[in-house]
Structure formats: structure tokens, C-alpha cells
Write a protein that holds these residues in place. Structure first.
Motif, PDB file in Angstrom:
ATOM      1  N   ASP A  41      29.621  10.940 -11.676  1.00 18.06           N
ATOM      2  CA  ASP A  41      30.024  11.841 -12.746  1.00 18.06           C
ATOM      3  C   ASP A  41      29.589  11.297 -14.111  1.00 18.06           C
ATOM      4  O   ASP A  41      29.794  10.118 -14.418  1.00 18.06           O
ATOM      5  N   ARG A  42      29.000  12.152 -14.931  1.00 27.23           N
ATOM      6  CA  ARG A  42      28.486  11.742 -16.237  1.00 27.23           C
ATOM      7  C   ARG A  42      29.583  11.160 -17.135  1.00 27.23           C
ATOM      8  O   ARG A  42      29.348  10.170 -17.834  1.00 27.23           O
ATOM      9  N   ALA A  43      30.756  11.741 -17.113  1.00 35.20           N
ATOM     10  CA  ALA A  43      31.855  11.224 -17.943  1.00 35.20           C
ATOM     11  C   ALA A  43      32.263   9.816 -17.504  1.00 35.20           C
ATOM     12  O   ALA A  43      32.569   8.959 -18.340  1.00 35.20           O
ATOM     13  N   GLN A  44      32.252   9.569 -16.208  1.00 33.24           N
ATOM     14  CA  GLN A  44      32.584   8.239 -15.701  1.00 33.24           C
ATOM     15  C   GLN A  44      31.509   7.220 -16.069  1.00 33.24           C
ATOM     16  O   GLN A  44      31.809   6.076 -16.394  1.00 33.24           O
ATOM     17  N   ILE A  45      30.250   7.635 -16.016  1.00 35.94           N
ATOM     18  CA  ILE A  45      29.153   6.741 -16.412  1.00 35.94           C
ATOM     19  C   ILE A  45      29.266   6.411 -17.890  1.00 35.94           C
ATOM     20  O   ILE A  45      29.126   5.258 -18.292  1.00 35.94           O
ATOM     21  N   ARG A  46      29.547   7.427 -18.717  1.00 35.87           N
ATOM     22  CA  ARG A  46      29.711   7.220 -20.155  1.00 35.87           C
ATOM     23  C   ARG A  46      30.852   6.234 -20.429  1.00 35.87           C
ATOM     24  O   ARG A  46      30.714   5.316 -21.238  1.00 35.87           O
ATOM     25  N   ALA A  47      31.965   6.385 -19.733  1.00 35.58           N
ATOM     26  CA  ALA A  47      33.101   5.473 -19.896  1.00 35.58           C
ATOM     27  C   ALA A  47      32.730   4.061 -19.446  1.00 35.58           C
ATOM     28  O   ALA A  47      33.105   3.072 -20.088  1.00 35.58           O
ATOM     29  N   TRP A  48      31.980   3.943 -18.354  1.00 36.03           N
ATOM     30  CA  TRP A  48      31.532   2.646 -17.854  1.00 36.03           C
ATOM     31  C   TRP A  48      30.637   1.952 -18.875  1.00 36.03           C
ATOM     32  O   TRP A  48      30.773   0.755 -19.131  1.00 36.03           O
ATOM     33  N   LEU A  49      29.699   2.712 -19.463  1.00 38.58           N
ATOM     34  CA  LEU A  49      28.826   2.151 -20.494  1.00 38.58           C
ATOM     35  C   LEU A  49      29.647   1.653 -21.686  1.00 38.58           C
ATOM     36  O   LEU A  49      29.412   0.551 -22.189  1.00 38.58           O
TER      37      LEU A  49
END
Length: 94
Positions: A41-49
Motif C-alpha cells: 500500500d502506497r500510504a504504508q510505504i510513505r509512512a515507512w519512508l
């Protein structure tokens, strides 16, 4: 994982410097970041970054990307160090 990310690194940006020389900046795509983070999920990737303090940019369709140097710096690897080549017995290893 890193080997696959290098294979998926299909595009680079060539940046013109003030002295008219150029350098190439290797980019990790959203697909590379999915593999690195383990998230789909893009939102999860953004949060991970953000959690890992990796600077990133968002493309015109919202796709995430970052530079290899920014990614490596977050891992404690000096910029450009991953791209340096080492010569071993007449073979060049990247």
C-alpha cells in the motif's frame, strides 16, 4: 532483495551541473520501495519512508520514488559508495 532492486532500476536522471559536466542520479521506483519495505500500500510505504527518514518525492500519479544515495544514507552507507567499482584480477566488479 538488493540484487532485484538493482535490476528494477530502469531509469536514471541526468543532472547538468553548473560547470556543464553531468552526473547520473540512480532512482528507486515505487516497485523497488515496495520490495524494500515489504508493504504494498502506497500510504504504508510513505509512512515507512518517513519512519526511516528517507527523503522521497511523489510523481504526477502519486507514485513514490527516492534516490539510491538517499536510501543508502539512511542505511549509513556513504553516497556513491554502492556504485564504486573494485578491480579483482582483471575483472571489474560493481
Amino acid at each position: 532483495m538488493l540484487h532485484t532492486m538493482r535490476q528494477n532500476l530502469v531509469w536514471c536522471i541526468t543532472v547538468g551541473l553548473h560547470n556543464m559536466s553531468t552526473r547520473t542520479i540512480a532512482i528507486l521506483t515505487e516497485d523497488d520501495l515496495k520490495e524494500a519495505s515489504g508493504y504494498k500500500d502506497r500510504a504504508q510505504i510513505r509512512a515507512w519512508l518517513a519512519r526511516n527518514r528517507i527523503p522521497f518525492t511523489t510523481g504526477n500519479r502519486g507514485r513514490l520514488s527516492t534516490s539510491v544515495d538517499a536510501f543508502n544514507m539512511a542505511l549509513g552507507i556513504a553516497p556513491g559508495a554502492a556504485n564504486e567499482s573494485v578491480k579483482i584480477d582483471e575483472y571489474e566488479v560493481l
